[in-house]
Write an enzyme that holds these catalytic residues in place. Structure first.
Site, short mmCIF file in Angstrom:
data_model
loop_
_atom_site.label_atom_id
_atom_site.label_comp_id
_atom_site.label_asym_id
_atom_site.label_seq_id
_atom_site.Cartn_x
_atom_site.Cartn_y
_atom_site.Cartn_z
CB THR A 164 6.92 4.50 0.35
OG1 THR A 164 6.78 5.70 1.10
CG2 THR A 164 7.40 3.39 1.26
CB THR A 165 5.66 2.01 -4.15
OG1 THR A 165 4.57 2.09 -3.22
CG2 THR A 165 5.53 0.71 -4.92
CE1 TYR A 205 16.13 7.60 14.67
CE2 TYR A 205 17.35 9.55 13.99
CZ TYR A 205 17.23 8.43 14.79
OH TYR A 205 18.20 8.15 15.72
CE1 TYR A 230 1.56 7.97 2.25
CE2 TYR A 230 3.80 8.18 1.42
CZ TYR A 230 2.75 7.39 1.81
OH TYR A 230 2.86 6.03 1.77
NE ARG A 271 5.84 2.26 3.93
CZ ARG A 271 6.75 1.33 3.64
NH1 ARG A 271 7.96 1.45 4.12
NH2 ARG A 271 6.43 0.29 2.89
CE LYS A 286 -0.06 6.99 -0.71
NZ LYS A 286 1.25 6.47 -1.18
CB ILE A 296 -1.65 7.44 -4.20
CG1 ILE A 296 -2.09 8.83 -4.70
CG2 ILE A 296 -0.18 7.19 -4.51
CD1 ILE A 296 -1.33 9.99 -4.09
#
Length: 295
Positions: free
Chosen positions: A46-47, A109, A135, A140, A163, A205
């Site tokens: 994502t980052t 989504y 994750y 999000r 994560k 992380i």
């Protein structure tokens, strides 16, 4: 199975110049992170603005990352999408390219129920032979991996870690109470590193690790060693940690990676840079912090 890494893994930002990936800056950033005691590199997460990277860019970033790291630290590829087929293709590519593991976000989504999560992650895990980090980031994706689902998935030989970016230590405790001791939990929240480590987490992380990996690793090691000064040291890092949380990730942290010379301060739409006064305020705070950093 031993952890893929312990301590601070860095969720790397992707540097841009004129809206193109700046691979030279990316290589330089990797060298900086390794020189400053990062324990692992997470590429195309994502980052790293992976949703706005082309398939070619995603593959080239991973190829460059693996080549540049040269086995000095593990490289974990973000290969999770909301398409099981696409996630398998990216995960197979990551294994073929030499990644040490992959990280799989929950489908977003189109979401899923827990049965669907088990089928989705299992299908990917069956397609490769390198370790997988699940994750969980409900803020999000608007869904969470239930602790019992983590337990079920942890029985797959390739699924070795989670994560945990739920931001709820009760969730962390519930997972830790269920899984085998060989299954690793990494925090996904910079601001809970000491508490997460005290519970039995294997590390973090990190977003802020893009700029202060060594200082965060020092806190982790201090907590693991029972040093009373570790929490005080962490408190001294909070101004920098807080500064990268003032807007949607990675908008703030890229102001700081740019300040260090790793690419221009650019993001891809729909993300926009901070307004200049906000950018200046966090850069000034970061530079003041750097003046007092122990060497």
């Amino acid at each position: 199975m031993s952890p893929i890494f312990e301590g601070i893994g860095v969720a790397m930002a992707t540097p841009f110049r004129n809206n193109e990936v700046d691979y030279d800056a990316f290589r330089n950033h990797i060298e900086y992170l390794i020189d400053n005691n990062a324990q692992s590199l997470i590429i195309n997460g994502t980052t790293g603005e992976s949703p706005t990277l082309s398939a070619e860019e995603i593959k080239e970033l991973l190829r460059v990352g693996v080549e540049t790291a040269g086995g000095r630290v593990p490289v974990i590829a973000g290969t999770g999408t909301n398409s099981t087929r696409q996630s398998i293709e990216l995960s197979v590519f990551a294994e073929e390219t030499g990644a040490d593991g992959v990280m799989l976000i929950t489908p977003y989504y189109n979401k899923s129920n827990q049965r669907g999560l088990i089928a989705h992650f299992t299908a990917i895990a069956d397609s490769i032979n390198i370790p997988i980090v699940l994750y969980n980031v409900p803020s999000r994706t608007n869904m969470s991996i239930d602790p019992e689902t983590v337990l079920e998935l942890s029985r797959h030989k390739n699924i070795v870690a989670l994560k945990d970016a739920a931001g709820d230590l009760n969730y962390t405790i519930n997972v830790l109470n269920l899984v085998d001791s060989e299954f690793s939990l990494y925090s996904g929240n910079d601001d809970n590193l000491p508490d997460f480590t005290a519970l039995g987490g294997k590390g973090l992380i990190s977003v802020v690790g893009n700029v202060i990996p060594g200082e965060m690793q020092e806190v982790y090691e201090g907590m693991k060693n029972g040093e009373s000064s570790a929490r005080q040291r962490f408190s001294s890092l909070m101004p920098v940690i807080s500064s990268v949380q003032i807007d949607v990730n990675p908008i703030p942290v890229k102001a700081l990676t740019a300040e260090l010379g790793f690419g221009e301060y650019e993001l891809r739409l729909p993300l926009l840079p901070l307004e200049e006064d906000a950018r200046q305020s966090i850069v000034e705070a970061f530079n003041e912090f750097r003046k007092g950093v122990r060497v």
